[in-house]
Design a protein around this motif. Structure first.
Motif, mmCIF file in Angstrom:
data_model
loop_
_atom_site.group_PDB
_atom_site.id
_atom_site.type_symbol
_atom_site.label_atom_id
_atom_site.label_comp_id
_atom_site.label_asym_id
_atom_site.label_seq_id
_atom_site.Cartn_x
_atom_site.Cartn_y
_atom_site.Cartn_z
ATOM 1 N N PHE A 323 0.835 -1.206 0.000
ATOM 2 C CA PHE A 323 0.000 0.000 0.000
ATOM 3 C C PHE A 323 0.869 1.255 0.000
ATOM 4 C CE2 PHE A 323 -3.867 -2.105 2.274
ATOM 5 C CZ PHE A 323 -4.161 -2.767 1.097
ATOM 6 N N ILE A 324 1.816 1.285 0.923
ATOM 7 C CA ILE A 324 2.643 2.489 1.060
ATOM 8 C C ILE A 324 3.591 2.625 -0.123
ATOM 9 C CG2 ILE A 324 4.387 3.618 2.485
ATOM 10 C CD1 ILE A 324 3.013 2.537 4.934
ATOM 11 N N ALA A 325 4.067 1.510 -0.649
ATOM 12 C CA ALA A 325 4.933 1.580 -1.832
ATOM 13 C C ALA A 325 4.181 2.188 -3.015
ATOM 14 C CB ALA A 325 5.445 0.185 -2.189
ATOM 15 N N ILE A 326 2.914 1.798 -3.201
ATOM 16 C CA ILE A 326 2.104 2.354 -4.292
ATOM 17 C C ILE A 326 1.833 3.838 -4.049
ATOM 18 C CG2 ILE A 326 -0.151 2.255 -5.443
ATOM 19 C CD1 ILE A 326 -0.170 -0.766 -4.801
ATOM 20 N N ALA A 327 1.549 4.198 -2.788
ATOM 21 C CA ALA A 327 1.301 5.608 -2.456
ATOM 22 C C ALA A 327 2.524 6.471 -2.749
ATOM 23 C CB ALA A 327 0.907 5.731 -0.984
ATOM 24 N N ILE A 328 3.695 5.990 -2.372
ATOM 25 C CA ILE A 328 4.933 6.742 -2.629
ATOM 26 C C ILE A 328 5.211 6.796 -4.129
ATOM 27 C CG2 ILE A 328 7.420 6.794 -2.241
ATOM 28 C CD1 ILE A 328 5.719 7.554 0.178
ATOM 29 N N PHE A 329 4.876 5.731 -4.831
ATOM 30 C CA PHE A 329 5.050 5.713 -6.287
ATOM 31 C C PHE A 329 4.264 6.852 -6.934
ATOM 32 C CE2 PHE A 329 3.461 4.403 -10.455
ATOM 33 C CZ PHE A 329 4.645 4.141 -11.127
ATOM 34 N N PHE A 330 3.007 7.049 -6.498
ATOM 35 C CA PHE A 330 2.197 8.134 -7.060
ATOM 36 C C PHE A 330 2.679 9.506 -6.575
ATOM 37 C CE2 PHE A 330 -1.335 4.849 -7.550
ATOM 38 C CZ PHE A 330 -1.152 4.766 -8.917
ATOM 39 N N THR A 331 3.268 9.561 -5.380
ATOM 40 C CA THR A 331 3.800 10.823 -4.875
ATOM 41 C C THR A 331 4.951 11.323 -5.740
ATOM 42 O OG1 THR A 331 3.197 10.168 -2.631
ATOM 43 C CG2 THR A 331 4.749 11.974 -2.830
ATOM 44 N N TYR A 332 5.663 10.400 -6.350
ATOM 45 C CA TYR A 332 6.774 10.759 -7.245
ATOM 46 C C TYR A 332 6.318 11.794 -8.272
ATOM 47 C CZ TYR A 332 10.663 9.955 -10.543
ATOM 48 O OH TYR A 332 11.744 10.108 -11.382
ATOM 49 N N ALA A 333 5.124 11.590 -8.852
ATOM 50 C CA ALA A 333 4.646 12.485 -9.911
ATOM 51 C C ALA A 333 4.446 13.905 -9.401
ATOM 52 C CB ALA A 333 3.342 11.947 -10.504
ATOM 53 N N LEU A 334 3.966 14.059 -8.159
ATOM 54 C CA LEU A 334 3.771 15.396 -7.590
ATOM 55 C C LEU A 334 5.106 16.060 -7.308
ATOM 56 C CD1 LEU A 334 1.914 17.598 -6.494
ATOM 57 C CD2 LEU A 334 1.878 16.384 -4.301
ATOM 58 N N GLN A 335 6.052 15.316 -6.752
ATOM 59 C CA GLN A 335 7.378 15.876 -6.481
ATOM 60 C C GLN A 335 8.089 16.237 -7.786
ATOM 61 O OE1 GLN A 335 8.555 16.693 -3.632
ATOM 62 N NE2 GLN A 335 7.309 15.577 -2.156
ATOM 63 N N PHE A 336 7.844 15.458 -8.813
ATOM 64 C CA PHE A 336 8.501 15.687 -10.101
ATOM 65 C C PHE A 336 7.960 16.928 -10.807
ATOM 66 C CE2 PHE A 336 8.983 14.885 -14.679
ATOM 67 C CZ PHE A 336 10.315 14.525 -14.762
ATOM 68 N N TYR A 337 6.738 17.329 -10.484
ATOM 69 C CA TYR A 337 6.063 18.428 -11.184
ATOM 70 C C TYR A 337 6.854 19.736 -11.095
ATOM 71 C CZ TYR A 337 2.461 21.877 -12.324
ATOM 72 O OH TYR A 337 1.761 22.925 -12.879
ATOM 73 N N VAL A 338 7.331 20.070 -9.891
ATOM 74 C CA VAL A 338 7.994 21.366 -9.688
ATOM 75 C C VAL A 338 9.350 21.454 -10.388
ATOM 76 C CG1 VAL A 338 8.909 22.983 -7.984
ATOM 77 C CG2 VAL A 338 6.735 21.831 -7.567
ATOM 78 N N PRO A 339 10.277 20.501 -10.198
ATOM 79 C CA PRO A 339 11.553 20.629 -10.917
ATOM 80 C C PRO A 339 11.388 20.633 -12.429
ATOM 81 C CG PRO A 339 11.371 18.484 -9.855
ATOM 82 C CD PRO A 339 10.271 19.326 -9.306
ATOM 83 N N MET A 340 10.412 19.847 -12.913
ATOM 84 C CA MET A 340 10.179 19.836 -14.357
ATOM 85 C C MET A 340 9.666 21.201 -14.810
ATOM 86 S SD MET A 340 10.365 18.284 -17.164
ATOM 87 C CE MET A 340 9.970 19.118 -18.694
ATOM 88 N N GLU A 341 8.801 21.817 -14.021
ATOM 89 C CA GLU A 341 8.279 23.138 -14.348
ATOM 90 C C GLU A 341 9.405 24.167 -14.408
ATOM 91 O OE1 GLU A 341 4.336 25.521 -12.885
ATOM 92 O OE2 GLU A 341 5.793 25.039 -11.342
ATOM 93 N N ILE A 342 10.323 24.089 -13.450
ATOM 94 C CA ILE A 342 11.463 25.017 -13.412
ATOM 95 C C ILE A 342 12.350 24.825 -14.631
ATOM 96 C CG2 ILE A 342 13.593 25.579 -12.176
ATOM 97 C CD1 ILE A 342 12.098 24.858 -9.578
ATOM 98 N N ILE A 343 12.714 23.593 -14.898
ATOM 99 C CA ILE A 343 13.615 23.316 -16.020
ATOM 100 C C ILE A 343 12.969 23.706 -17.344
ATOM 101 C CG2 ILE A 343 14.739 21.450 -17.309
ATOM 102 C CD1 ILE A 343 15.120 20.031 -14.584
ATOM 103 N N TRP A 344 11.692 23.372 -17.518
ATOM 104 C CA TRP A 344 11.025 23.650 -18.782
ATOM 105 C C TRP A 344 10.894 25.148 -19.036
ATOM 106 C CZ3 TRP A 344 10.602 21.981 -23.285
ATOM 107 C CH2 TRP A 344 9.595 22.379 -24.151
ATOM 108 N N LYS A 345 10.615 25.936 -18.003
ATOM 109 C CA LYS A 345 10.507 27.381 -18.179
ATOM 110 C C LYS A 345 11.816 27.991 -18.660
ATOM 111 C CE LYS A 345 6.779 28.686 -14.993
ATOM 112 N NZ LYS A 345 6.439 29.410 -13.732
ATOM 113 N N ASN A 346 12.927 27.377 -18.260
ATOM 114 C CA ASN A 346 14.225 27.930 -18.619
ATOM 115 C C ASN A 346 14.757 27.448 -19.959
ATOM 116 O OD1 ASN A 346 15.601 29.591 -16.231
ATOM 117 N ND2 ASN A 346 14.367 27.982 -15.297
ATOM 118 N N VAL A 347 14.157 26.391 -20.533
ATOM 119 C CA VAL A 347 14.685 25.868 -21.794
ATOM 120 C C VAL A 347 13.684 25.917 -22.938
ATOM 121 C CG1 VAL A 347 16.256 24.331 -20.545
ATOM 122 C CG2 VAL A 347 14.041 23.456 -21.317
#
Length: 458
Positions: A323-347
């Motif tokens: 259960f917790i492994a699946i929950a953390i797996f989906f949390t990855y996408a939320l954590q990934f959103y911000v760095p991707m947003e930063i990088i994409w705005k700059n390139v």
């Protein structure tokens, strides 16, 4: 009468006016909330779900280990103290964002935009440092959140490995192979490009995490030892590991501005109770409870994730790990959103309109592959968690919000009686510096020892 000073904001798209406002900032006619145009705005409940999901990551399961490094009663008191400080620093950042939005007359600002605008609107001598402040925050945000994604990979793989090896010992593989197997699952989920579409995943992940934590507490409360069997405070040289882990667990400042900027009613984010206060109060109480009782139960045998202490041969315990492994797996996408947003705005300016979608997807896939490769290279997550907390979050969560408030309040509205705004921010900066230095040293030492131990094995 208001002065108007024109400066160039490198990330706000073009030159924008900085308006010299009177002492009462609220008297400005410009309301940034009325000018925000978000294609997929989130409701208060959706924002709360994202905030909880961003905070209730693998950090909660590392809290018993943090208490093992801090001591039972010292850990309990310090967790609440760090939680209050982290929440207060988020308040500082969001409040300064609202002030600077009115001064610059822009609808919203990201974390790095806030720092850049504060430096540009502050004393003349600080203007030249605005681009550097922006760069440092973006760099630390990317390192922090990408680092969290690396930790999540290892966490998910370790829990799945325990379950598989228990039921199918003939298929037991090295942990690194389990991490590699996550790659084809991580890529499609991280091609989702807006928070609105991630909201259902956050709700589902929160339900799984809540179920897993409840069952974990069931195991923890079975045959609990006496309070006197655990140390009230650990050895002094272990305390930096405690603070690094707790700051990593509690600090959600990396996703806060993205959540606030995407809200349908951003005025509901702060205030009493407010989305932030309600969410963080719940998070701190939950983290303190899991840490306190988890360490009380397992003592010095506490592992880097409390789920790894659960029985290997019971179906209910194995369900918790999944259960917790699946929950953390989906949390990855939320954590990934911000760095991707930063990088994409700059390139994104380097690509033509016809190639932007392909380029963005290519960058997303490359970053996901990079996090998996890093997790394979450094599979031991205990010291890595503390290092991220010490280096990135001490800077982002404690020092920079304080520096931004000092600059923002420099001329208007001032530091108040006895310069209390200045002094309390100096204390926060000092606390952040101590955590940065001690946590970094101890974490790097632990990582070195772990690598040396592995290399020395025949």
């Amino acid at each position: 009468m208001n002065d108007v000073q024109t400066v160039t904001g490198s990330t706000l798209g073009s030159t924008f006016p900085l308006v010299k406002l009177p002492r009462d900032e609220e008297s400005c006619d410009y309301n940034p909330f009325q000018h925000r145009k978000v294609s997929h705005p989130t409701t208060d409940s959706q924002t709360l779900m994202h905030l909880l999901k961003g905070s209730l990551g693998s950090g909660i399961l590392s809290m018993p280990l943090a208490f093992a490094n801090g001591g039972l009663w010292f850990g309990l008191a310090s967790t609440f103290l760090v939680g209050i400080i982290c929440t207060y620093c988020v308040h500082i950042l969001v409040k300064c964002s609202h002030i600077l939005c009115r001064r610059a007359q822009v609808p919203s600002l990201a974390f790095a935009d806030i720092a850049e605008t504060a430096f540009l609107a502050g004393p003349q001598s600080l203007h030249k440092w605005s681009r550097f402040a922006r760069f440092i925050i973006n760099a630390f945000l990317v390192i922090d959140l990408i680092g969290c994604c690396c930790v999540y990979n290892t966490f998910v793989a370790k829990n799945v490995q325990q379950v598989v090896s228990n039921y199918y010992p003939e298929f037991d593989m090295d942990l690194r192979l389990y991490i590699l197997c996550l790659l084809p699952l991580l890529i499609p989920i991280n091609l989702i490009r807006n928070l609105k579409h991630l909201a259902p995943l956050s709700v589902f992940a929160n339900l799984l995490m809540a179920t897993g934590v409840i069952i974990t507490m069931y195991y923890i409360f079975g045959d609990v030892p006496s309070l006197t069997e655990r140390k009230s405070i650990a050895e002094w040289h272990r305390l930096p590991m405690f603070f690094g882990t707790v700051i990593f667990a509690l600090e959600g400042i990396g996703v806060v501005m993205s959540l606030e900027n995407n809200m349908k009613n951003p005025q509901h984010f702060l205030g009493c109770p407010g989305v932030l206060n309600f969410g963080m109060a719940f998070v701190v109480i939950l983290y303190a409870s899991v840490g306190f009782f988890g360490y009380l139960k397992y003592g010095d045998k506490t592992k880097e994730s409390i789920t790894l202490n659960l029985p290997m041969d019971e179906v209910l315990a194995q369900c918790v790990k999944l259960f917790i492994a699946i929950a953390i797996f989906f949390t990855y996408a939320l954590q990934f959103y911000v760095p991707m947003e930063i990088i994409w705005k700059n390139v994104r300016g380097h690509f033509s309109e016809s190639n932007k979608n392909v380029a963005e997807y290519a960058i997303r896939i490359t970053l996901v592959v990079g996090t998996v490769a890093t997790s394979i290279a450094i599979p031991d997550i205990g010291p890595f968690i503390s290092l991220i907390g010490a280096v990135c979050l001490s800077t982002l969560g404690l020092m920079f919000p304080s520096i931004i408030e000092i600059i923002t309040y420099y001329e208007r509205p001032g530091y108040g009686k006895f310069n209390w705004v200045l002094w309390k921010n100096m204390l926060l900066i000092a606390f952040g510096i101590v955590g940065f230095c001690t946590g970094t040293y101890v974490s790097l030492h632990e990582i070195y020892n772990e690598i040396f131990k592995v290399k020395s094995q025949p």
